[in-house]
Design a protein around this motif. Structure first.
Motif, PDB file in Angstrom:
ATOM      1  N   GLY A 101       0.660  -1.199  -0.136  1.00 35.70           N
ATOM      2  CA  GLY A 101       0.044  -0.100  -0.129  1.00 35.70           C
ATOM      3  C   GLY A 101       0.771   1.246  -0.199  1.00 35.70           C
ATOM      4  N   SER A 102       0.353   2.227  -0.783  1.00 36.65           N
ATOM      5  CA  SER A 102       1.071   3.754  -0.951  1.00 36.65           C
ATOM      6  C   SER A 102       0.481   4.334   0.355  1.00 36.65           C
ATOM      7  CB  SER A 102       0.975   4.227  -2.060  1.00 36.65           C
ATOM      8  OG  SER A 102       1.662   3.653  -2.974  1.00 36.65           O
ATOM      9  N   ASP A 103       1.425   4.759   1.250  1.00 35.59           N
ATOM     10  CA  ASP A 103       0.872   5.917   2.236  1.00 35.59           C
ATOM     11  C   ASP A 103       0.247   7.106   1.667  1.00 35.59           C
ATOM     12  OD1 ASP A 103       0.370   7.286   4.397  1.00 35.59           O
ATOM     13  OD2 ASP A 103       2.125   6.953   5.482  1.00 35.59           O
ATOM     14  N   ILE A 104      -0.971   7.315   1.581  1.00 35.79           N
ATOM     15  CA  ILE A 104      -1.496   8.570   1.072  1.00 35.79           C
ATOM     16  C   ILE A 104      -2.030   9.589   2.244  1.00 35.79           C
ATOM     17  CG2 ILE A 104      -2.389   7.382  -0.900  1.00 35.79           C
ATOM     18  CD1 ILE A 104      -5.032   7.739   0.325  1.00 35.79           C
ATOM     19  N   THR A 105      -1.512   9.398   3.406  1.00 33.61           N
ATOM     20  CA  THR A 105      -1.810  10.147   4.470  1.00 33.61           C
ATOM     21  C   THR A 105      -1.144  11.169   4.884  1.00 33.61           C
ATOM     22  OG1 THR A 105      -0.793   8.799   6.175  1.00 33.61           O
ATOM     23  CG2 THR A 105      -3.225   8.018   5.522  1.00 33.61           C
ATOM     24  N   ARG A 106      -0.120  11.449   4.217  1.00 35.40           N
ATOM     25  CA  ARG A 106       0.825  12.699   4.452  1.00 35.40           C
ATOM     26  C   ARG A 106       0.614  13.639   3.421  1.00 35.40           C
ATOM     27  NH1 ARG A 106       6.248   9.886   6.840  1.00 35.40           N
ATOM     28  NH2 ARG A 106       5.093   7.782   7.724  1.00 35.40           N
ATOM     29  N   GLY A 107       1.372  14.830   3.745  1.00 36.70           N
ATOM     30  CA  GLY A 107       1.093  15.927   3.070  1.00 36.70           C
ATOM     31  C   GLY A 107       0.085  16.894   3.005  1.00 36.70           C
ATOM     32  N   ILE A 108      -0.305  17.573   1.881  1.00 34.06           N
ATOM     33  CA  ILE A 108      -1.417  18.459   1.924  1.00 34.06           C
ATOM     34  C   ILE A 108      -2.744  17.893   2.134  1.00 34.06           C
ATOM     35  CG2 ILE A 108      -2.696  20.500   0.391  1.00 34.06           C
ATOM     36  CD1 ILE A 108       0.186  20.799  -0.799  1.00 34.06           C
ATOM     37  N   VAL A 109      -3.566  18.424   2.860  1.00 35.92           N
ATOM     38  CA  VAL A 109      -4.956  17.767   3.090  1.00 35.92           C
ATOM     39  C   VAL A 109      -5.779  17.935   1.937  1.00 35.92           C
ATOM     40  CG1 VAL A 109      -7.052  17.619   4.611  1.00 35.92           C
ATOM     41  CG2 VAL A 109      -4.891  17.989   5.735  1.00 35.92           C
ATOM     42  N   PRO A 110      -6.416  17.101   1.420  1.00 37.69           N
ATOM     43  CA  PRO A 110      -7.451  17.351   0.140  1.00 37.69           C
ATOM     44  C   PRO A 110      -8.464  18.436   0.303  1.00 37.69           C
ATOM     45  CG  PRO A 110      -6.954  15.019   0.454  1.00 37.69           C
ATOM     46  CD  PRO A 110      -6.472  15.684   1.650  1.00 37.69           C
ATOM     47  N   VAL A 111      -8.914  18.972  -0.532  1.00 39.84           N
ATOM     48  CA  VAL A 111      -9.830  20.034  -0.438  1.00 39.84           C
ATOM     49  C   VAL A 111     -11.342  19.118  -0.466  1.00 39.84           C
ATOM     50  CG1 VAL A 111     -11.023  22.166  -1.644  1.00 39.84           C
ATOM     51  CG2 VAL A 111      -8.555  21.976  -1.514  1.00 39.84           C
ATOM     52  N   GLU A 112     -11.308  18.221  -1.268  1.00 38.16           N
ATOM     53  CA  GLU A 112     -12.749  17.757  -1.546  1.00 38.16           C
ATOM     54  C   GLU A 112     -13.004  16.621  -0.164  1.00 38.16           C
ATOM     55  OE1 GLU A 112     -15.044  18.181  -3.930  1.00 38.16           O
ATOM     56  OE2 GLU A 112     -13.523  19.643  -4.675  1.00 38.16           O
ATOM     57  N   LYS A 113     -14.341  16.751   0.183  1.00 40.88           N
ATOM     58  CA  LYS A 113     -14.369  15.901   1.229  1.00 40.88           C
ATOM     59  C   LYS A 113     -14.346  14.543   1.071  1.00 40.88           C
ATOM     60  CE  LYS A 113     -18.509  14.976   4.269  1.00 40.88           C
ATOM     61  NZ  LYS A 113     -19.915  15.389   4.681  1.00 40.88           N
ATOM     62  N   ALA A 114     -14.796  13.858  -0.092  1.00 43.79           N
ATOM     63  CA  ALA A 114     -14.536  12.451  -0.428  1.00 43.79           C
ATOM     64  C   ALA A 114     -13.109  11.999  -0.285  1.00 43.79           C
ATOM     65  CB  ALA A 114     -15.185  12.206  -1.802  1.00 43.79           C
ATOM     66  N   ASP A 115     -12.023  13.259  -0.798  1.00 45.89           N
ATOM     67  CA  ASP A 115     -10.694  12.598  -0.809  1.00 45.89           C
ATOM     68  C   ASP A 115     -10.232  12.646   0.500  1.00 45.89           C
ATOM     69  OD1 ASP A 115     -10.698  12.303  -3.673  1.00 45.89           O
ATOM     70  OD2 ASP A 115     -10.004  14.540  -4.139  1.00 45.89           O
ATOM     71  N   ARG A 116     -10.794  13.673   1.336  1.00 42.13           N
ATOM     72  CA  ARG A 116     -10.336  13.722   2.936  1.00 42.13           C
ATOM     73  C   ARG A 116     -10.959  12.220   3.482  1.00 42.13           C
ATOM     74  NH1 ARG A 116     -12.501  18.919   2.689  1.00 42.13           N
ATOM     75  NH2 ARG A 116     -13.987  18.303   3.991  1.00 42.13           N
TER      76      ARG A 116
END
Length: 148
Positions: A101-116
């Motif tokens: 799995g790729s860690d997608i929990t770091r970096g800029i918080v997504p703008v879209e609610k579904a992406d968050r």
């Protein structure tokens, strides 16, 4: 559980590390499932005769589940999936499953609610995966660090 979980950043060499670490040539039958090319519901069946199954890109399956269910249900489904995979390993002689799995929990918080929500669900399901797996390796720039 004897499952393996390999995680790290995107394009950090996780797949190559798995190929090298697990010496794929030593297994009579290997399946490499790319979650970004198939649906969550197409995952391995219990009657698979493969001796090694690698599931790459589980964050995409988490996204599928995240779009369809509340977070608690996503975690419940994912835990059941892990338990099914564990049973698959135990039911066959010398079976092994490696989850990438790729860690997608770091970096800029997504703008879209579904992406968050996807990001949160990925973080929680990765925590659940770490708890249930026997071995966990974090790969950064092709270098593996055993975490568990």
């Amino acid at each position: 559980m004897t499952l393996y979980f390999v995680m790290g950043g995107a394009c950090n060499g996780k797949a190559e590390w798995v190929r090298s670490h697990f010496c794929l040539g030593q297994y009579p039958r290997v399946s490499w499932i790319k979650a970004y090319e198939c649906s969550y519901y197409d995952w391995i069946s219990e009657d698979s005769t493969d001796s090694l199954v690698v599931v790459e890109g589980i964050e995409y399956w988490i996204r599928d589940l995240s779009l369809q269910h509340e977070s608690d249900k996503v975690r419940q489904i994912w835990k059941e999936t892990l338990l099914n995979w564990d049973q698959w390993e135990k039911d066959g002689c010398k079976r092994k499953l490696v989850i990438i799995g790729s860690d997608i929990t770091r970096g800029i918080v997504p703008v879209e609610k579904a992406d968050r929500k996807w990001r949160d669900d990925a973080g929680w399901t990765f925590q659940d995966t770490v708890q249930l797996c026997d071995r966990v390796d974090n790969i950064w720039y092709g270098i593996g660090q055993r975490m568990k």
